[in-house]
Design a protein around this motif. Structure first.
Motif, PDB file in Angstrom:
ATOM      1  N   ILE A 157       0.889  -1.168   0.000  1.00 21.57           N
ATOM      2  CA  ILE A 157       0.000   0.000   0.000  1.00 21.57           C
ATOM      3  C   ILE A 157       0.921   1.210   0.000  1.00 21.57           C
ATOM      4  O   ILE A 157       1.610   1.485   0.988  1.00 21.57           O
ATOM      5  CB  ILE A 157      -0.921   0.008   1.231  1.00 21.57           C
ATOM      6  N   TYR A 158       0.969   1.905  -1.113  1.00 17.36           N
ATOM      7  CA  TYR A 158       1.978   2.945  -1.323  1.00 17.36           C
ATOM      8  C   TYR A 158       1.295   4.258  -1.670  1.00 17.36           C
ATOM      9  O   TYR A 158       0.534   4.322  -2.642  1.00 17.36           O
ATOM     10  CB  TYR A 158       2.923   2.513  -2.453  1.00 17.36           C
ATOM     11  N   GLY A 159       1.538   5.308  -0.857  1.00 14.53           N
ATOM     12  CA  GLY A 159       0.811   6.544  -1.096  1.00 14.53           C
ATOM     13  C   GLY A 159       1.502   7.791  -0.582  1.00 14.53           C
ATOM     14  O   GLY A 159       0.994   8.443   0.342  1.00 14.53           O
ATOM     15  N   PRO A 160       2.655   8.164  -1.132  1.00 12.83           N
ATOM     16  CA  PRO A 160       3.271   9.422  -0.701  1.00 12.83           C
ATOM     17  C   PRO A 160       2.354  10.610  -0.998  1.00 12.83           C
ATOM     18  O   PRO A 160       1.903  10.787  -2.133  1.00 12.83           O
ATOM     19  CB  PRO A 160       4.563   9.490  -1.533  1.00 12.83           C
ATOM     20  N   GLY A 161       2.042  11.378   0.035  1.00 12.08           N
ATOM     21  CA  GLY A 161       1.159  12.523  -0.144  1.00 12.08           C
ATOM     22  C   GLY A 161      -0.300  12.175  -0.281  1.00 12.08           C
ATOM     23  O   GLY A 161      -1.125  13.039  -0.598  1.00 12.08           O
ATOM     24  N   ALA A 162      -0.659  10.918  -0.022  1.00  8.74           N
ATOM     25  CA  ALA A 162      -2.049  10.472  -0.099  1.00  8.74           C
ATOM     26  C   ALA A 162      -2.605  10.258   1.309  1.00  8.74           C
ATOM     27  O   ALA A 162      -1.875  10.321   2.302  1.00  8.74           O
ATOM     28  CB  ALA A 162      -2.149   9.183  -0.917  1.00  8.74           C
ATOM     29  N   ASN A 217       4.749 -10.301   4.393  1.00  9.02           N
ATOM     30  CA  ASN A 217       5.493  -9.509   3.403  1.00  9.02           C
ATOM     31  C   ASN A 217       4.655  -8.344   2.878  1.00  9.02           C
ATOM     32  O   ASN A 217       4.470  -8.171   1.666  1.00  9.02           O
ATOM     33  CB  ASN A 217       5.953 -10.408   2.249  1.00  9.02           C
ATOM     34  N   VAL A 218       4.152  -7.549   3.814  1.00 17.61           N
ATOM     35  CA  VAL A 218       3.297  -6.408   3.494  1.00 17.61           C
ATOM     36  C   VAL A 218       4.054  -5.118   3.772  1.00 17.61           C
ATOM     37  O   VAL A 218       4.710  -4.988   4.813  1.00 17.61           O
ATOM     38  CB  VAL A 218       1.994  -6.435   4.312  1.00 17.61           C
ATOM     39  N   THR A 219       3.971  -4.161   2.855  1.00 14.43           N
ATOM     40  CA  THR A 219       4.568  -2.842   3.028  1.00 14.43           C
ATOM     41  C   THR A 219       3.486  -1.775   2.965  1.00 14.43           C
ATOM     42  O   THR A 219       2.659  -1.778   2.045  1.00 14.43           O
ATOM     43  CB  THR A 219       5.623  -2.566   1.946  1.00 14.43           C
ATOM     44  N   ILE A 220       3.510  -0.875   3.957  1.00 13.21           N
ATOM     45  CA  ILE A 220       2.640   0.305   3.966  1.00 13.21           C
ATOM     46  C   ILE A 220       3.581   1.502   4.006  1.00 13.21           C
ATOM     47  O   ILE A 220       4.355   1.648   4.959  1.00 13.21           O
ATOM     48  CB  ILE A 220       1.713   0.319   5.190  1.00 13.21           C
ATOM     49  N   ALA A 221       3.563   2.364   2.990  1.00 14.76           N
ATOM     50  CA  ALA A 221       4.628   3.365   2.912  1.00 14.76           C
ATOM     51  C   ALA A 221       4.208   4.626   2.185  1.00 14.76           C
ATOM     52  O   ALA A 221       3.380   4.615   1.274  1.00 14.76           O
ATOM     53  CB  ALA A 221       5.853   2.766   2.201  1.00 14.76           C
ATOM     54  N   GLY A 222       4.843   5.715   2.613  1.00 18.85           N
ATOM     55  CA  GLY A 222       4.916   6.951   1.851  1.00 18.85           C
ATOM     56  C   GLY A 222       6.382   7.184   1.533  1.00 18.85           C
ATOM     57  O   GLY A 222       7.156   6.237   1.374  1.00 18.85           O
TER      58      GLY A 222
END
Length: 380
Positions: free
Chosen positions: A118-123, A154-159
């Motif tokens: 789940i990738y959302g820089p600025g979201a 193996n889950v990534t949550i990131a901005g």
């Protein structure tokens, strides 16, 4: 594909890797490798659930990309291995108001799958905390989470640094990390979870709750202004069962700020002789104001429960402006080693800046090395 486009894609992926964010089968430029990128549209802006869930349900979609703007939805579930949810800067995945009546309704659930990002820089992922606290409209619940990871690996949550993903106003936890309830009595804890550059703001119960995990990295993350229902902590590590595991946990540059409860807390009431060894490292973390304690570890006041070894090592922690003690240790399981190294505590409340007690079981195996306390309060 032209040579210039290929070079641009490679450079984009390298940039993400240098900034510490794992890349999936999809490139940052939006070209799927070994899969398909889909950009859903929404026929009815007041409820985008059908389009969003259909995109997530197709496992051939390795990347589901949401453009900038508001995406209103009922609860969603990610069920496909290796899938990536990309939120563009300015995208907001928003809970549909008036929905989430079920006490366990979650904005985004990741259950029993591997390799999800789940990738959302600025979201932003947004819910409606004040609505869920209105007893005339909603039954009380601590479980209306923004993100729930259940038995996932193996889950990534990131901005990105300077452009975090924001998770806000949930009716429970910003992120809940646990086993899949449907798997009981077998406990299939989450494995290898990464949270990087995420701002958790004004969530109802916790910024993050960790029930069971083998491998957890949290870095460059802020957990602020949690309030609504106890414990109201920045992060709460609290197994539900003796079989839940808390191992290979590392926090780096994580700040808990202005939470109504505690900053970082370990609530080990359920650990027992069958509990796997607990291992955790904190580096360069901070607690900047809390309603209660800064860093706390609590075991059972009844005695008789002992952690099966393990170690919590805290380095360069900074605690300031707490309502209670900066560090609280009570009823710590005897087999668990706890150390604070190069730690600074200042301007705390309560009867003492540091509070260590047995609570009906002896407290031992606690090391304080180069711990400084600055306190101007007149205490008895």
């Amino acid at each position: 594909m032209g040579t210039a486009s290929a070079i641009a894609i490679v450079l984009s992926v390298l940039l993400l890797q240098q900034q510490g964010v794992a890349t999936s089968a999809s490139t940052a430029a939006g070209v799927a490798v070994g899969g398909r990128r889909v950009e859903p549209s929404c026929a009815n802006a007041s409820d985008c659930t059908p389009e969003l869930q259909a995109a997530l349900d197709s496992c051939s979609n390795t990347e589901v990309a949401l453009a900038a703007g508001t995406w209103v939805t009922r609860p969603l579930t990610m069920r496909c291995d290796g899938q990536r949810l990309d939120l563009a800067p300015g995208a907001e995945l928003q809970a549909l108001r008036g929905e989430y009546i079920n006490v366990g309704a979650v904005l985004l659930t990741v259950r029993n799958v591997s390799g999800v990002t789940i990738y959302g820089p600025g979201a932003t992922l947004r819910m409606w905390r004040a609505d869920y606290n209105d007893s005339s409209r909603y039954k009380h619940s601590e479980g209306r989470h923004a993100i729930a990871l259940r038995g996932a690996s193996n889950v990534t949550i990131a901005g990105l640094l300077g452009q975090p993903l924001t998770v806000t106003e949930s009716g429970g936890d910003g992120t809940y990390i646990a086993h899949d309830m449907g798997s009981l009595p077998t406990v299939n804890d989450c494995r290898n979870i990464t949270i990087q550059s995420v701002n958790y703001v004004r969530n109802y119960r916790q910024g993050i709750s960790v029930i069971g995990v083998r491998g957890l990295s949290i870095s460059d993350t802020v957990l602020s202004y949690t309030a609504g229902t106890p414990p109201q902590a920045g992060i709460d590590f609290e197994p539900d069962f003796a079989g839940n595991e808390l191992s290979n946990i590392r926090l780096s540059n994580v700040t808990a700020r202005g939470n109504a409860g505690r900053g970082f807390q370990f609530s080990l009431m359920k650990v027992g002789t069958t509990t796997p060894p607990l291992t955790a490292v904190f580096e360069d973390c901070a607690v900047d104001g809390t309603g209660m304690y800064g860093f706390s570890l609590s075991g059972s006041s009844r005695g008789g429960l002992k952690a099966n070894g393990g170690n919590i090592s805290v380095h360069r922690l900074r605690v300031a402006g707490t309502g209670g003690a900066g560090i609280l240790v009570e009823g710590k399981p005897a087999g668990l080693a706890l150390e604070f190294v190069d730690t600074k505590v200042s301007n705390t409340g309560g009867p003492a800046p540091l509070w260590i007690e047995g609570k009906n079981v002896p407290t031992a195996n606690v090391l304080l090395r180069n711990v400084s306390v600055r306190d101007a309060r007149d205490r008895p």
